[in-house]
Design a protein around this motif. Structure first.
Motif, PDB file in Angstrom:
ATOM      1  N   GLU A   2       3.879  26.398  26.877  1.00  0.00           N
ATOM      2  CA  GLU A   2       3.627  26.026  25.489  1.00  0.00           C
ATOM      3  C   GLU A   2       4.636  26.677  24.545  1.00  0.00           C
ATOM      4  OE1 GLU A   2      -0.148  26.467  22.481  1.00  0.00           O
ATOM      5  OE2 GLU A   2       0.350  28.175  23.751  1.00  0.00           O
ATOM      6  N   ILE A   3       5.121  25.870  23.624  1.00  0.00           N
ATOM      7  CA  ILE A   3       5.863  26.403  22.479  1.00  0.00           C
ATOM      8  C   ILE A   3       4.858  26.406  21.332  1.00  0.00           C
ATOM      9  CG2 ILE A   3       7.759  26.074  20.865  1.00  0.00           C
ATOM     10  CD1 ILE A   3       9.204  24.505  23.084  1.00  0.00           C
ATOM     11  N   HIS A   4       4.342  27.568  21.000  1.00  0.00           N
ATOM     12  CA  HIS A   4       3.357  27.708  19.927  1.00  0.00           C
ATOM     13  C   HIS A   4       4.106  27.621  18.601  1.00  0.00           C
ATOM     14  CE1 HIS A   4       0.190  29.284  17.445  1.00  0.00           C
ATOM     15  NE2 HIS A   4      -0.617  29.342  18.488  1.00  0.00           N
ATOM     16  N   CYS A   5       3.659  26.762  17.706  1.00  0.00           N
ATOM     17  CA  CYS A   5       4.409  26.467  16.484  1.00  0.00           C
ATOM     18  C   CYS A   5       4.213  27.438  15.331  1.00  0.00           C
ATOM     19  CB  CYS A   5       4.047  25.070  15.994  1.00  0.00           C
ATOM     20  SG  CYS A   5       4.494  23.777  17.159  1.00  0.00           S
ATOM     21  N   SER A   6       3.269  28.324  15.428  1.00  0.00           N
ATOM     22  CA  SER A   6       3.035  29.253  14.329  1.00  0.00           C
ATOM     23  C   SER A   6       4.230  30.188  14.185  1.00  0.00           C
ATOM     24  CB  SER A   6       1.776  30.085  14.581  1.00  0.00           C
ATOM     25  OG  SER A   6       1.675  31.102  13.608  1.00  0.00           O
ATOM     26  N   PRO A   7       4.795  30.295  12.978  1.00  0.00           N
ATOM     27  CA  PRO A   7       5.933  31.203  12.794  1.00  0.00           C
ATOM     28  C   PRO A   7       5.553  32.661  13.036  1.00  0.00           C
ATOM     29  CG  PRO A   7       5.257  30.257  10.687  1.00  0.00           C
ATOM     30  CD  PRO A   7       4.445  29.591  11.753  1.00  0.00           C
ATOM     31  N   ASP A   8       4.258  32.952  13.024  1.00  0.00           N
ATOM     32  CA  ASP A   8       3.803  34.311  13.329  1.00  0.00           C
ATOM     33  C   ASP A   8       3.800  34.579  14.827  1.00  0.00           C
ATOM     34  OD1 ASP A   8       3.362  34.846  10.629  1.00  0.00           O
ATOM     35  OD2 ASP A   8       1.329  34.052  10.717  1.00  0.00           O
ATOM     36  N   ARG A   9       3.851  33.512  15.625  1.00  0.00           N
ATOM     37  CA  ARG A   9       3.768  33.694  17.075  1.00  0.00           C
ATOM     38  C   ARG A   9       5.008  33.166  17.786  1.00  0.00           C
ATOM     39  NH1 ARG A   9      -1.916  32.346  19.540  1.00  0.00           N
ATOM     40  NH2 ARG A   9      -0.701  32.941  21.334  1.00  0.00           N
ATOM     41  N   LEU A  10       5.259  31.872  17.694  1.00  0.00           N
ATOM     42  CA  LEU A  10       6.377  31.240  18.415  1.00  0.00           C
ATOM     43  C   LEU A  10       6.515  31.859  19.807  1.00  0.00           C
ATOM     44  CD1 LEU A  10       8.923  30.886  15.480  1.00  0.00           C
ATOM     45  CD2 LEU A  10       7.570  29.077  16.513  1.00  0.00           C
ATOM     46  N   ASP A  11       5.443  31.734  20.577  1.00  0.00           N
ATOM     47  CA  ASP A  11       5.304  32.427  21.857  1.00  0.00           C
ATOM     48  C   ASP A  11       6.475  32.273  22.817  1.00  0.00           C
ATOM     49  OD1 ASP A  11       2.866  33.363  21.060  1.00  0.00           O
ATOM     50  OD2 ASP A  11       1.721  31.873  22.157  1.00  0.00           O
ATOM     51  N   LEU A  12       7.047  31.099  22.891  1.00  0.00           N
ATOM     52  CA  LEU A  12       8.128  30.912  23.846  1.00  0.00           C
ATOM     53  C   LEU A  12       9.455  30.949  23.100  1.00  0.00           C
ATOM     54  CD1 LEU A  12       8.494  30.523  26.860  1.00  0.00           C
ATOM     55  CD2 LEU A  12       8.433  28.062  26.491  1.00  0.00           C
ATOM     56  N   ASP A  13      10.227  31.961  23.347  1.00  0.00           N
ATOM     57  CA  ASP A  13      11.540  32.141  22.732  1.00  0.00           C
ATOM     58  C   ASP A  13      12.474  31.010  23.167  1.00  0.00           C
ATOM     59  OD1 ASP A  13      14.422  33.521  23.334  1.00  0.00           O
ATOM     60  OD2 ASP A  13      13.483  34.358  21.543  1.00  0.00           O
ATOM     61  N   TRP A  14      13.426  30.646  22.311  1.00  0.00           N
ATOM     62  CA  TRP A  14      14.321  29.535  22.620  1.00  0.00           C
ATOM     63  C   TRP A  14      15.091  29.769  23.912  1.00  0.00           C
ATOM     64  CZ3 TRP A  14      19.596  30.053  22.952  1.00  0.00           C
ATOM     65  CH2 TRP A  14      20.160  31.188  22.388  1.00  0.00           C
ATOM     66  N   ARG A  15      15.435  31.015  24.213  1.00  0.00           N
ATOM     67  CA  ARG A  15      16.158  31.290  25.457  1.00  0.00           C
ATOM     68  C   ARG A  15      15.274  31.020  26.673  1.00  0.00           C
ATOM     69  NH1 ARG A  15      18.111  36.047  21.949  1.00  0.00           N
ATOM     70  NH2 ARG A  15      15.860  36.214  21.872  1.00  0.00           N
ATOM     71  N   SER A  16      14.000  31.324  26.532  1.00  0.00           N
ATOM     72  CA  SER A  16      13.055  31.040  27.613  1.00  0.00           C
ATOM     73  C   SER A  16      12.835  29.535  27.762  1.00  0.00           C
ATOM     74  CB  SER A  16      11.725  31.731  27.353  1.00  0.00           C
ATOM     75  OG  SER A  16      11.902  33.130  27.306  1.00  0.00           O
ATOM     76  N   CYS A  17      12.876  28.817  26.647  1.00  0.00           N
ATOM     77  CA  CYS A  17      12.761  27.353  26.697  1.00  0.00           C
ATOM     78  C   CYS A  17      13.894  26.776  27.534  1.00  0.00           C
ATOM     79  CB  CYS A  17      12.839  26.739  25.299  1.00  0.00           C
ATOM     80  SG  CYS A  17      11.460  27.090  24.221  1.00  0.00           S
ATOM     81  N   ARG A  18      15.082  27.234  27.268  1.00  0.00           N
ATOM     82  CA  ARG A  18      16.256  26.731  27.986  1.00  0.00           C
ATOM     83  C   ARG A  18      16.145  27.032  29.484  1.00  0.00           C
ATOM     84  NH1 ARG A  18      22.473  27.499  25.974  1.00  0.00           N
ATOM     85  NH2 ARG A  18      23.342  25.987  27.405  1.00  0.00           N
ATOM     86  N   ILE A  48      12.403  25.432  17.534  1.00  0.00           N
ATOM     87  CA  ILE A  48      12.601  26.307  18.692  1.00  0.00           C
ATOM     88  C   ILE A  48      12.989  25.470  19.907  1.00  0.00           C
ATOM     89  CG2 ILE A  48      11.404  27.836  20.330  1.00  0.00           C
ATOM     90  CD1 ILE A  48      12.193  29.173  17.676  1.00  0.00           C
ATOM     91  N   ALA A  49      12.310  24.338  20.088  1.00  0.00           N
ATOM     92  CA  ALA A  49      12.619  23.461  21.225  1.00  0.00           C
ATOM     93  C   ALA A  49      14.057  22.949  21.135  1.00  0.00           C
ATOM     94  CB  ALA A  49      11.633  22.292  21.272  1.00  0.00           C
ATOM     95  N   ARG A  50      14.469  22.524  19.966  1.00  0.00           N
ATOM     96  CA  ARG A  50      15.836  22.014  19.803  1.00  0.00           C
ATOM     97  C   ARG A  50      16.868  23.106  20.048  1.00  0.00           C
ATOM     98  NH1 ARG A  50      16.342  18.408  14.580  1.00  0.00           N
ATOM     99  NH2 ARG A  50      18.215  17.740  15.684  1.00  0.00           N
ATOM    100  N   LYS A  51      16.588  24.289  19.547  1.00  0.00           N
ATOM    101  CA  LYS A  51      17.517  25.402  19.755  1.00  0.00           C
ATOM    102  C   LYS A  51      17.625  25.751  21.238  1.00  0.00           C
ATOM    103  CE  LYS A  51      18.630  29.985  18.017  1.00  0.00           C
ATOM    104  NZ  LYS A  51      18.283  31.035  17.067  1.00  0.00           N
ATOM    105  N   GLY A  52      16.525  25.555  21.977  1.00  0.00           N
ATOM    106  CA  GLY A  52      16.504  25.830  23.408  1.00  0.00           C
ATOM    107  C   GLY A  52      16.911  24.640  24.259  1.00  0.00           C
ATOM    108  N   TRP A  53      17.450  23.609  23.639  1.00  0.00           N
ATOM    109  CA  TRP A  53      17.937  22.407  24.326  1.00  0.00           C
ATOM    110  C   TRP A  53      16.835  21.693  25.101  1.00  0.00           C
ATOM    111  CZ3 TRP A  53      23.524  23.030  26.545  1.00  0.00           C
ATOM    112  CH2 TRP A  53      24.363  23.571  25.578  1.00  0.00           C
ATOM    113  N   VAL A  54      15.625  21.717  24.582  1.00  0.00           N
ATOM    114  CA  VAL A  54      14.514  21.015  25.225  1.00  0.00           C
ATOM    115  C   VAL A  54      14.628  19.536  24.881  1.00  0.00           C
ATOM    116  CG1 VAL A  54      12.004  20.808  25.393  1.00  0.00           C
ATOM    117  CG2 VAL A  54      13.043  23.053  25.072  1.00  0.00           C
TER     118      VAL A  54
END
Length: 82
Positions: A2-18, A48-54
């Motif tokens: 999950e990429i959590h959308c809350s700016p307070d959380r954003l659980d999955l970092d963009w590097r981890s997304c990639r 975050i997803a776009r930055k991580g090339w998802v």
């Protein structure tokens, strides 16, 4: 995952997304909304997803109904009940 959308959380970092996409994992962009106003947080998760090339192909909740049904059938090993 999950990429959590809350700016307070954003659980999955963009590097981890990639890294997740490189390993063939599917990601879901999720506002985990507890109120109608929190649905508006989705753009943070998309960023975050776009930055991580998802790609759309790697995003579970970007799939069509047909694609989702096929995916669920493969995961379950049986068709969905009617």
């Amino acid at each position: 995952m999950e990429i959590h959308c809350s700016p307070d959380r954003l659980d999955l970092d963009w590097r981890s997304c990639r890294a997740a996409v490189a390993r063939g994992l599917l990601l879901a962009i999720d506002p985990d909304a507890h109120s109608v106003g929190e649905v508006g947080l989705v753009p943070y998760g998309i960023g975050i997803a776009r930055k991580g090339w998802v790609t759309a192909e790697a995003t579970l909740n970007a799939k069509s109904t047909e694609q989702m049904e096929d995916w669920l059938t493969r995961r379950r090993g049986a068709p969905l009940p009617q």
